[in-house]
Design a protein around this motif. Sequence first.
Motif, PDB file in Angstrom:
ATOM      1  N   UNK A 141       1.337  -1.266  -0.286  1.00 21.83           N
ATOM      2  CA  UNK A 141       0.076  -0.052   0.396  1.00 21.83           C
ATOM      3  C   UNK A 141       1.026   1.132  -0.166  1.00 21.83           C
ATOM      4  N   UNK A 142       1.082   2.298  -1.086  1.00 22.51           N
ATOM      5  CA  UNK A 142       1.515   3.414  -1.405  1.00 22.51           C
ATOM      6  C   UNK A 142       1.073   4.852  -0.956  1.00 22.51           C
ATOM      7  N   UNK A 143      -0.369   4.736  -0.417  1.00 22.13           N
ATOM      8  CA  UNK A 143      -1.091   5.945  -0.578  1.00 22.13           C
ATOM      9  C   UNK A 143      -0.209   7.188   0.437  1.00 22.13           C
ATOM     10  N   UNK A 144       0.446   6.432   1.913  1.00 23.66           N
ATOM     11  CA  UNK A 144       0.611   7.690   2.886  1.00 23.66           C
ATOM     12  C   UNK A 144       2.348   7.191   3.070  1.00 23.66           C
ATOM     13  N   UNK A 145       2.523   7.868   3.579  1.00 25.43           N
ATOM     14  CA  UNK A 145       4.027   7.726   4.891  1.00 25.43           C
ATOM     15  C   UNK A 145       4.170   6.354   5.376  1.00 25.43           C
ATOM     16  N   UNK A 146       2.905   6.434   5.936  1.00 23.07           N
ATOM     17  CA  UNK A 146       2.411   5.351   6.491  1.00 23.07           C
ATOM     18  C   UNK A 146       3.124   3.786   5.803  1.00 23.07           C
ATOM     19  N   UNK A 147       2.087   3.775   4.970  1.00 25.06           N
ATOM     20  CA  UNK A 147       2.806   2.735   3.847  1.00 25.06           C
ATOM     21  C   UNK A 147       3.379   2.055   3.685  1.00 25.06           C
ATOM     22  N   UNK A 148       4.339   3.561   2.797  1.00 21.05           N
ATOM     23  CA  UNK A 148       5.616   3.807   2.065  1.00 21.05           C
ATOM     24  C   UNK A 148       6.720   3.151   3.619  1.00 21.05           C
ATOM     25  N   UNK A 149       6.333   3.959   4.373  1.00 17.61           N
ATOM     26  CA  UNK A 149       7.610   2.367   5.274  1.00 17.61           C
ATOM     27  C   UNK A 149       7.968   1.116   5.253  1.00 17.61           C
ATOM     28  N   UNK A 150       7.022   1.257   5.435  1.00 15.78           N
ATOM     29  CA  UNK A 150       6.768  -0.615   5.256  1.00 15.78           C
ATOM     30  C   UNK A 150       6.868  -1.352   4.184  1.00 15.78           C
ATOM     31  N   UNK A 151       8.000  -1.862   3.609  1.00 13.69           N
ATOM     32  CA  UNK A 151       8.203  -3.245   2.883  1.00 13.69           C
ATOM     33  C   UNK A 151       7.908  -4.315   2.403  1.00 13.69           C
ATOM     34  N   UNK A 152       8.063  -4.811   3.188  1.00 14.83           N
ATOM     35  CA  UNK A 152       7.744  -6.251   3.418  1.00 14.83           C
ATOM     36  C   UNK A 152       7.589  -6.556   4.420  1.00 14.83           C
ATOM     37  N   UNK A 153       6.326  -7.070   5.040  1.00 15.33           N
ATOM     38  CA  UNK A 153       5.344  -7.837   6.062  1.00 15.33           C
ATOM     39  C   UNK A 153       5.069  -8.962   5.618  1.00 15.33           C
ATOM     40  N   UNK A 154       5.882  -9.974   6.147  1.00 14.34           N
ATOM     41  CA  UNK A 154       5.106 -11.931   6.228  1.00 14.34           C
ATOM     42  C   UNK A 154       5.106 -11.621   7.926  1.00 14.34           C
ATOM     43  N   UNK A 155       3.587 -11.912   8.046  1.00 16.32           N
ATOM     44  CA  UNK A 155       2.817 -12.860   8.855  1.00 16.32           C
ATOM     45  C   UNK A 155       3.411 -14.441   9.575  1.00 16.32           C
ATOM     46  N   UNK A 156       3.834 -14.308   9.244  1.00 19.17           N
ATOM     47  CA  UNK A 156       3.995 -16.168  10.255  1.00 19.17           C
ATOM     48  C   UNK A 156       3.621 -16.232  11.476  1.00 19.17           C
ATOM     49  N   UNK A 157       3.719 -17.425  11.943  1.00 21.26           N
ATOM     50  CA  UNK A 157       2.426 -18.035  13.301  1.00 21.26           C
ATOM     51  C   UNK A 157       2.797 -19.223  13.939  1.00 21.26           C
ATOM     52  N   UNK A 158       2.651 -19.038  15.420  1.00 20.24           N
ATOM     53  CA  UNK A 158       2.271 -20.395  16.091  1.00 20.24           C
ATOM     54  C   UNK A 158       1.024 -20.734  16.206  1.00 20.24           C
ATOM     55  N   UNK A 159       0.784 -21.663  16.182  1.00 17.71           N
ATOM     56  CA  UNK A 159      -0.715 -22.062  15.957  1.00 17.71           C
ATOM     57  C   UNK A 159      -0.536 -23.411  17.029  1.00 17.71           C
ATOM     58  N   UNK A 160      -1.091 -23.193  18.190  1.00 11.79           N
ATOM     59  CA  UNK A 160      -1.825 -24.192  19.021  1.00 11.79           C
ATOM     60  C   UNK A 160      -3.099 -25.023  18.988  1.00 11.79           C
ATOM     61  N   UNK A 161      -3.524 -25.974  18.599  1.00 10.67           N
ATOM     62  CA  UNK A 161      -4.843 -26.230  18.474  1.00 10.67           C
ATOM     63  C   UNK A 161      -5.340 -27.659  19.437  1.00 10.67           C
ATOM     64  N   UNK A 162      -6.307 -27.815  19.843  1.00  8.21           N
ATOM     65  CA  UNK A 162      -6.496 -29.021  20.154  1.00  8.21           C
ATOM     66  C   UNK A 162      -7.892 -29.500  19.483  1.00  8.21           C
ATOM     67  N   UNK A 163      -8.018 -30.739  19.097  1.00  5.05           N
ATOM     68  CA  UNK A 163      -8.534 -31.409  17.702  1.00  5.05           C
ATOM     69  C   UNK A 163      -9.442 -32.038  18.824  1.00  5.05           C
ATOM     70  N   UNK A 164     -10.795 -32.293  18.581  1.00  5.76           N
ATOM     71  CA  UNK A 164     -11.213 -33.468  19.610  1.00  5.76           C
ATOM     72  C   UNK A 164     -12.310 -33.795  17.880  1.00  5.76           C
ATOM     73  N   UNK A 165     -12.328 -35.845  17.745  1.00  3.55           N
ATOM     74  CA  UNK A 165     -13.035 -36.331  17.028  1.00  3.55           C
ATOM     75  C   UNK A 165     -13.920 -37.635  17.900  1.00  3.55           C
TER      76      UNK A 165
END
Length: 214
Positions: free
Chosen positions: A190-214
């Motif tokens: 997003x290049x519309x504002x100075x806030x958006x131009x400040x961030x070149x790349x963002x990758x939202x990696x994550x950890x997940x802890x899940x409980x499955x019931x079946x």
Amino acid sequence: MSFTVCYKKNILLLVLLFGWFISSAQTGKFRIGFQLGYVSRINSINLNPNHSFENIKNSNGWGFDLGFSGSYLFSEKFQMRFSPSTEFMEDNFIFTKNGISEEFTFGYSYLKLPVHIILTPFKNIPIGLVCGASGNLQIGKTNSRPSDKIKFKRNESFIELGLNYMFKTKLCDFIPEVKYCFALTNEAGDNRTEYANAIKDIYKNKWEVTLYFR
């Protein structure tokens, strides 16, 4: 964490998917259930070197998901799982310029559509090796205020690796699982504002802890 999302729409999607699972459970090799998980974001951010801010801080987001799961057991050691769910996430950014800080909180809800292959290589130890991919489709957000300053891409994709352990009881199978999800989507652009131009790349990696019931 408050989310002004369309809950009726989310519930309807999950009910329809659960109905599909029920209608597909025609053999003894198909298992259905539900899931509840905690999600912790580990955002990877690269900034443009010529941005105009003194400091940009991101507090890694957190959230939770709930949904259904359907597994097809090809054998005792190999199964495939489809587990659609609704995920609720929150991210926080603080931009500081001329000693003044502006804080933006982003809250989203996603429809997650992950597919996993689960291998159980040990005969007497019910440890599963989990590998798969997931696509997240954004279906709601808290408000439009942060989007006036900075906006991220709506959809996400991940490669996911993890481990689980199955506990068998008389009532159901209880399966806790831990996964690391490698983000494939650069959500900046997003290049519309100075806030958006400040961030070149963002990758939202994550950890997940899940409980499955079946």
